[in-house]
Design a protein around this motif. Structure first.
Motif, PDB file in Angstrom:
ATOM      1  N   UNK A  93       0.729  -1.263   0.012  1.00 12.82           N
ATOM      2  CA  UNK A  93      -0.058  -0.085  -0.217  1.00 12.82           C
ATOM      3  C   UNK A  93       0.860   1.312   0.113  1.00 12.82           C
ATOM      4  N   UNK A  94       1.912   1.089   0.645  1.00 17.33           N
ATOM      5  CA  UNK A  94       2.792   2.370   0.890  1.00 17.33           C
ATOM      6  C   UNK A  94       3.465   2.438  -0.555  1.00 17.33           C
ATOM      7  N   UNK A  95       3.850   1.351  -1.065  1.00 16.01           N
ATOM      8  CA  UNK A  95       4.498   1.641  -2.374  1.00 16.01           C
ATOM      9  C   UNK A  95       3.689   2.104  -3.362  1.00 16.01           C
ATOM     10  N   UNK A  96       2.282   1.685  -3.516  1.00 20.92           N
ATOM     11  CA  UNK A  96       1.377   2.271  -4.514  1.00 20.92           C
ATOM     12  C   UNK A  96       1.158   3.674  -4.381  1.00 20.92           C
ATOM     13  N   UNK A  97       1.228   4.194  -2.732  1.00 22.60           N
ATOM     14  CA  UNK A  97       1.170   5.793  -2.638  1.00 22.60           C
ATOM     15  C   UNK A  97       2.217   6.450  -3.241  1.00 22.60           C
ATOM     16  N   UNK A  98       3.409   5.595  -3.146  1.00 27.87           N
ATOM     17  CA  UNK A  98       4.541   6.479  -3.683  1.00 27.87           C
ATOM     18  C   UNK A  98       4.465   6.606  -5.177  1.00 27.87           C
ATOM     19  N   UNK A  99       4.038   5.546  -5.789  1.00 28.96           N
ATOM     20  CA  UNK A  99       3.932   5.482  -7.015  1.00 28.96           C
ATOM     21  C   UNK A  99       2.977   6.460  -7.695  1.00 28.96           C
ATOM     22  N   UNK A 100       1.784   6.340  -6.930  1.00 27.46           N
ATOM     23  CA  UNK A 100       0.895   7.720  -7.261  1.00 27.46           C
ATOM     24  C   UNK A 100       1.356   9.199  -7.188  1.00 27.46           C
ATOM     25  N   UNK A 101       2.233   9.308  -5.803  1.00 25.23           N
ATOM     26  CA  UNK A 101       2.789  10.523  -5.753  1.00 25.23           C
ATOM     27  C   UNK A 101       3.967  10.956  -6.869  1.00 25.23           C
TER      28      UNK A 101
END
Length: 151
Positions: A93-101
């Motif tokens: 989930x954290x990695x997905x958020x970073x990719x989104x950012x």
């Protein structure tokens, strides 16, 4: 116990030194090919000196933001694999958020770049942006080794 504490502090110091060194090296050399994409864009849009200066400022801001996110991504990925034996996948989930950012920052960067141009340059920008993105992606991919053909 005291020796363990000293080694821990030394290890932390070496880790910080390594991150700072890599950051400085990346800042000096920049992403390989990233400059090619920038030069291509400036050439295609026929930026004047004022536009070029503003564009390079935007590039440096973008790189700073992306460096911070890359550091976060590496930390999260390391945490993910530290928990491999536990089966803990919360870091996804954290990695997905970073990719989104990452995508949002890049999108806003190119909005700002587009706004540097005249209406004619903006039209040209709209036609070449996908090619600029391809050049950037290509420059960030590691070199692929040739594959051996099966006999």
């Amino acid at each position: 116990m005291n020796a363990i504490r000293i080694m821990g502090v030394a290890l932390l110091g070496l880790l910080i030194l390594n991150v700072v060194s890599l950051g400085l090296l990346w800042r000096i050399t920049g992403p390989q090919g990233g400059s090619q994409a920038a030069e291509f864009l400036m050439h295609e849009l026929k930026f004047d000196a004022t536009q070029r200066k503003a564009y390079w400022e935007l590039i440096h801001q973008h790189r700073d933001q992306m460096q911070k996110l890359e550091f976060e991504r590496i930390q999260s990925r390391n945490q993910l694999y530290d928990n491999l034996g536990k089966g803990d996948t919360t870091q996804f989930g954290v990695l997905r958020q970073i990719q989104g950012k990452t995508e949002l920052i890049t999108f806003r960067h190119f909005q700002a770049v587009r706004n540097l141009g005249t209406p004619q340059q903006q039209q040209r920008f709209d036609h070449i942006i996908k090619e600029v993105l391809r050049k950037m992606e290509h420059s960030q991919q590691p070199a692929q080794r040739p594959r051996n053909k099966p006999n």
